[in-house]
Design an enzyme around this catalytic site. Structure first.
Site, PDB file in Angstrom:
ATOM      1  N   SER A  43       0.836  -1.198   0.000  1.00  0.00           N
ATOM      2  CA  SER A  43       0.000   0.000   0.000  1.00  0.00           C
ATOM      3  C   SER A  43       0.874   1.253   0.000  1.00  0.00           C
ATOM      4  O   SER A  43       1.691   1.437  -0.900  1.00  0.00           O
ATOM      5  CB  SER A  43      -0.953  -0.043   1.194  1.00  0.00           C
ATOM      6  OG  SER A  43      -1.947   0.946   1.097  1.00  0.00           O
ATOM      7  N   ASP A 397      -5.800  -3.281  -2.790  1.00  0.00           N
ATOM      8  CA  ASP A 397      -4.750  -2.949  -1.830  1.00  0.00           C
ATOM      9  C   ASP A 397      -4.101  -4.183  -1.208  1.00  0.00           C
ATOM     10  O   ASP A 397      -4.788  -5.082  -0.729  1.00  0.00           O
ATOM     11  CB  ASP A 397      -5.352  -2.075  -0.730  1.00  0.00           C
ATOM     12  CG  ASP A 397      -4.296  -1.333   0.063  1.00  0.00           C
ATOM     13  OD1 ASP A 397      -3.656  -1.972   0.921  1.00  0.00           O
ATOM     14  OD2 ASP A 397      -4.108  -0.140  -0.177  1.00  0.00           O
TER      15      ASP A 397
END
Length: 633
Positions: A43, A397
């Protein structure tokens, strides 16, 4: 920046949305004493990892006097310092995250609900968002209900029905608002921000996320804008004099989450083949990158009038694409759609009978995840045919499945330290009296279990805390276990952030941004206290203990009595090199015989250790590690 470090290290960084502004300064502080070999993250940590890897490549080019296509002050760690300063300037991050067309109201609502605002403000924002997101539908419903009341009861009836009509209109507006948000999310590839805004250039005085990231990676690495930085550029980068031997000069790994397959995946894809559609990628990436990928892919596969291009993988995969796949914060930043074959058909002109005979099921040929997965779409046959249909595979993500992948570069014994940076929020968990930047300085520190208090003043808040703790447990349990284990905990620096720092706080003040950046510098400097000698010894003690216990278990598994008669033929397969295995055959007789000898050696050693000792676990670090055969991803 003058740099003459002789030591090498790896670096892994945790996800954290805007909290990631900690990382550039941490990397800069580390770069004073270390050169980077392997860099990873998830991320926001993936953004920092990509930037750090690009800077490492640029630094190598500058140090080795190689050609660069960017101004020298923007290349390498000198350029990373400038990028870090930009990130720490007020409003910069907010400008990077701009909503797509039609997503503005929903974006502001999400940021408000997930940010550090009071309950009252969140409630008002939630209630008011219905009218802002679906104003026409809400007013039309109100007008229709008021008109119906007037038609039935006149002015008196309309006045009497005013409150019920308003409530019903509002509830109807809720439905329309949800439907509108759902349509916006689907149109924008399951996110409110695509990362690019090619359709609204006049509204973007500054670059948005993906465009900025592309320019930054190109500048830091010293590459021209039209030649995207690839993983191959990292692997084959210039080497420093006396650099320790390794297959790749710089390795970068990231984690993404395959939503469609419900599993984490490491990037870059080194064997798995996916395809992409140009229209979808042009909504997510700069045109220059998409043009390069289309040219690299060659002729597309056309199915049902749509062109599908082979995604560059391995050395050819652009770092930007992998980074974008890892940072797709759910619903906030668009997911990345890829495509895989759902069905295959024989190539034109092939002989159907011969094709069928040549492609009979053979598990032994499934040497990669790709082979095993594609066997599901080909009836177990080897890949001899073109795709006849595609199915979409969503990637979001990496923090969904692995938010702190500290295992990325671990080997049996470390060649150099793999450092990791963890982001924590001490006001919501029991961290004792740790300093804001904490690195265990001895073996008695860092082992304490994480504690998340649930109790709240109101029942609603306590229920929410309970639900969020469940989600956090599903997401982080493996990372938390690893982070407190010996061999891991002494190489992880923990950076404590207040609720006003990081997260979805897009409008942090200059003072807050400066404080967060300062913590990043302190985190990088903390590793100066790290003892590689102690770390290496702990890792060896872990390995010796785990190997001995695993070997003893192998012997015990073979020696159990009485054996189950029906399973005797299965047991014999490992011992008897002349027996015929049902699948996954060795490539040669010599390999089969060596495997059988290996088993006998392991059994003999396990029996010896079990009976005579010595016990290598008695004084080993606690909690004890374990060896397990687990799939890679």
């Amino acid at each position: 920046m003058a740099r003459t470090p002789a030591k090498y290290c790896d670096l892994v960084m945790k996800g954290g949305i805007t909290s990631g502004i900690v990382y550039p300064n941490a990397a800069l502080a580390l770069a004073r004493d270390y050169r980077f070999k392997n860099i990873g993250g998830t991320s926001a940590g993936a953004i920092a990892a990509a930037a750090c890897a690009a800077a490492a490549v640029g630094d190598r080019r500058k140090q080795m006097k190689a050609a660069i296509a960017q101004p020298e002050e923007r290349v390498g760690f000198e350029g990373l310092a400038k990028a870090s300063a930009n990130l720490a300037s007020p409003g910069f991050i907010k400008d990077l995250l701009q909503p797509a067309a039609g997503a503005g109201q929903a974006f502001r609502l999400l940021v408000t609900l997930a940010g550090n605002t009071g309950v009252l403000r969140k409630g008002v924002a939630l209630l008011g968002s219905v009218v802002r997101i679906a104003p026409v539908e809400t007013l039309l419903l109100l007008a229709a209900l008021a008109g119906l009341a007037y038609a039935v009861g006149g002015q008196t009836g309309m006045i009497a029905a005013a409150l019920p009509a308003a409530i019903c209109a509002y509830l109807g507006g809720v439905v329309f608002a949800v439907l509108r948000i759902a349509r916006v999310l689907r149109r924008n590839l399951m996110g409110l921000c695509t990362g690019t805004a090619p359709d609204q250039p006049a509204r973007r005085p500054r670059m948005v996320l993906t465009d900025w990231l592309h320019e930054t990676l190109q500048a830091l690495s010293g590459k021209a804008s039209g030649q995207p930085l690839t993983f191959g550029d990292l692997w084959t980068a210039e080497r420093y004099p006396g650099e320790p031997g390794s297959d790749r000069a710089v390795t970068l790994k990231m984690i993404t989450t395959g939503i469609s397959h419900q599993e984490p995946r490491s990037l870059p894809f080194e064997s798995a083949l996916f395809w992409f559609r140009r229209k979808e990628f042009e909504a997510l990436f700069p045109k220059v990158v998409v043009d390069w990928m289309v040219e690299k892919a060659g002729e597309p596969v056309t199915v049902a009038g749509e062109d599908y291009y082979l995604l560059p993988h391995g050395a050819d995969m652009p770092v930007l694409v992998a980074t974008r796949m890892s940072l797709s914060f759910p619903l906030l930043i668009s997911a990345v759609p890829l495509h895989e074959p759902a069905r295959r058909e024989s190539l034109p002109g092939s002989d159907g009978e011969n094709e069928a005979e040549d492609t009979t099921s053979d598990e032994d040929e499934q040497k990669t995840v790709l082979d095993s997965t594609e066997a599901l779409t080909t009836g177990g046959k080897k890949r001899r045919a073109r795709p006849a249909a595609f199915r979409i595979c969503w990637f979001s993500d990496g923090g969904i499945s692995s938010n702190f992948p500290i295992h990325l570069f671990d080997r049996a014994l470390p060649r150099w330290p793999t450092f990791a940076i963890n982001l924590v929020y001490p006001e919501t968990s029991d961290t004792g009296s740790r300093p804001e930047v904490f690195l265990p300085e001895n073996n008695r520190q860092g082992w304490q279990r994480h504690y998340q208090p649930i109790a709240r003043k109101s029942a609603v808040h306590e229920l929410c805390a309970f639900v969020f703790a469940i989600v956090a447990t599903m997401q982080n349990w493996r990372d938390l276990l690893q982070s407190r284990a010996p061999g891991h905990r002494e190489r992880i620096v923990h950076v404590s952030l207040s609720p006003q720092e990081g997260g979805l706080n897009l409008a942090m003040s200059k003072e807050v941004l400066a404080a967060v950046s300062k913590k990043g510098t302190a985190a990088g400097e903390a590793f100066a206290r790290f003892s590689f000698e102690n770390h290496y010894w702990i890792r060896w003690r872990n390995l010796a203990s785990a190997l001995q216990r695993y070997t003893i278990d192998i012997a015990a598994s073979d020696a159990y009595r009485p054996k189950i008669p029906d399973y005797e033929p299965a047991y014999a397969l490992a011992h008897d090199a002349t027996s015929k295995p049902p699948s996954y055959r060795f490539a040669s007789k010599a390999e089969r015989e060596e495997a059988a000898r290996l088993l006998e050696k392991l059994i003999g050693e396990g029996e010896k250790w079990s009976g005579e000792g010595p016990d290598l676990t008695k004084t080993a670090p606690r909690p004890l590690p374990q060896l397990q055969i687990a799939p890679t991803y």
